[in-house]
Scaffold this motif. Structure first.
Motif, short mmCIF file in Angstrom:
data_model
loop_
_atom_site.label_atom_id
_atom_site.label_comp_id
_atom_site.label_asym_id
_atom_site.label_seq_id
_atom_site.Cartn_x
_atom_site.Cartn_y
_atom_site.Cartn_z
N PHE A 11 -10.17 1.07 24.84
CA PHE A 11 -9.34 1.38 25.92
C PHE A 11 -7.93 1.03 25.53
O PHE A 11 -7.64 0.74 24.68
N ARG A 12 -6.82 1.99 26.16
CA ARG A 12 -5.56 1.84 26.16
C ARG A 12 -4.90 1.68 27.52
O ARG A 12 -5.37 2.47 28.31
N PRO A 13 -3.67 1.02 27.65
CA PRO A 13 -3.06 1.08 28.98
C PRO A 13 -2.32 2.66 29.34
O PRO A 13 -2.04 3.31 28.30
N VAL A 14 -2.25 2.79 30.50
CA VAL A 14 -1.65 4.24 31.02
C VAL A 14 -0.57 3.80 31.83
O VAL A 14 -0.93 2.80 32.90
N PRO A 15 0.68 4.24 31.72
CA PRO A 15 1.86 3.60 32.67
C PRO A 15 1.42 3.71 34.03
O PRO A 15 1.14 5.09 34.72
N GLY A 16 1.58 2.80 34.84
CA GLY A 16 1.52 2.89 36.35
C GLY A 16 -0.02 2.96 36.63
O GLY A 16 -0.42 3.03 37.90
N LYS A 17 -0.96 2.80 35.89
CA LYS A 17 -2.54 2.90 36.08
C LYS A 17 -3.23 2.00 35.43
O LYS A 17 -2.61 1.20 34.46
N GLU A 18 -4.64 1.62 35.65
CA GLU A 18 -5.30 0.63 34.99
C GLU A 18 -5.67 1.19 33.63
O GLU A 18 -5.25 2.38 33.21
N ARG A 19 -6.07 0.45 32.52
CA ARG A 19 -6.73 0.81 31.30
C ARG A 19 -7.10 2.06 31.13
O ARG A 19 -8.35 2.15 32.01
N GLU A 20 -6.98 3.01 30.42
CA GLU A 20 -7.83 4.33 30.12
C GLU A 20 -8.87 4.21 29.16
O GLU A 20 -8.46 3.70 28.07
N LYS A 21 -10.01 4.57 29.51
CA LYS A 21 -11.11 4.67 28.27
C LYS A 21 -10.73 5.58 27.47
O LYS A 21 -10.86 7.09 27.99
N VAL A 22 -10.56 5.48 26.08
CA VAL A 22 -10.27 6.46 25.01
C VAL A 22 -11.45 7.05 24.63
O VAL A 22 -11.52 8.42 24.42
N ALA A 23 -12.50 6.16 24.24
CA ALA A 23 -13.77 6.69 23.62
C ALA A 23 -14.91 5.40 23.75
O ALA A 23 -14.37 4.42 23.99
N GLY A 24 -16.00 6.04 24.01
CA GLY A 24 -17.19 5.12 24.16
C GLY A 24 -18.46 5.54 23.35
O GLY A 24 -18.47 6.68 23.08
N ILE A 25 -19.09 4.63 22.78
CA ILE A 25 -20.22 4.84 22.06
C ILE A 25 -21.59 3.98 22.72
O ILE A 25 -21.11 2.82 22.81
#
Length: 123
Positions: free
Chosen positions: A36-50
């Motif tokens: 995950f990584r943060p997105v300005p003004g939003k909750e953390r964004e899932k970048v990739a999953g396995i």
């Protein structure tokens, strides 16, 4: 489970970084791991999953540039980041949850978290 990220740093746009996540105490093979990584003004964004059978998924913003992978027994987990852009800058977190498939929901669906590692991409 305990998750510990490393490998962050500073790189110029177009460069590459690989982020390892060391995992311990993973409860069996039915365990989803994600970045995950943060997105300005939003909750953390899932970048990739396995997840089970090594099925992978990526956010549209990183598809084709990032690759998630893992060695046997989920340890370690990797995020290979190529063609980095300044907008990729942020704290990257390794996260996990007991599930054969990675949940579609946001960070609340994940139980285990690392402390994060900083990635800075300069233009």
């Amino acid at each position: 489970a305990q998750l510990v990220e490393s490998g962050g740093g500073s790189v110029q746009a177009g460069g590459s970084l690989r982020l390892p996540c060391a995992a311990s105490g993973i409860p069996g093979s039915t365990y989803c791991l994600a970045w995950f990584r943060p997105v300005p003004g939003k909750e953390r964004e899932k970048v990739a999953g396995i997840a089970g059978f090594d099925n992978t998924g990526y956010a549209a913003s990183v598809k084709g540039r990032f690759t998630i992978s893992r060695d046997n027994a989920n340890n370690p987990l990797y995020l290979q980041m190529n063609s980095l852009k300044p907008e990729d800058t942020g704290m990257y977190y390794c996260a996990g949850t007991q599930s054969f498939w990675c949940p579609d929901g946001g960070p609340a669906a994940y139980i285990d978290w690392g402390q994060g590692t900083q990635v800075t991409v300069s233009s």
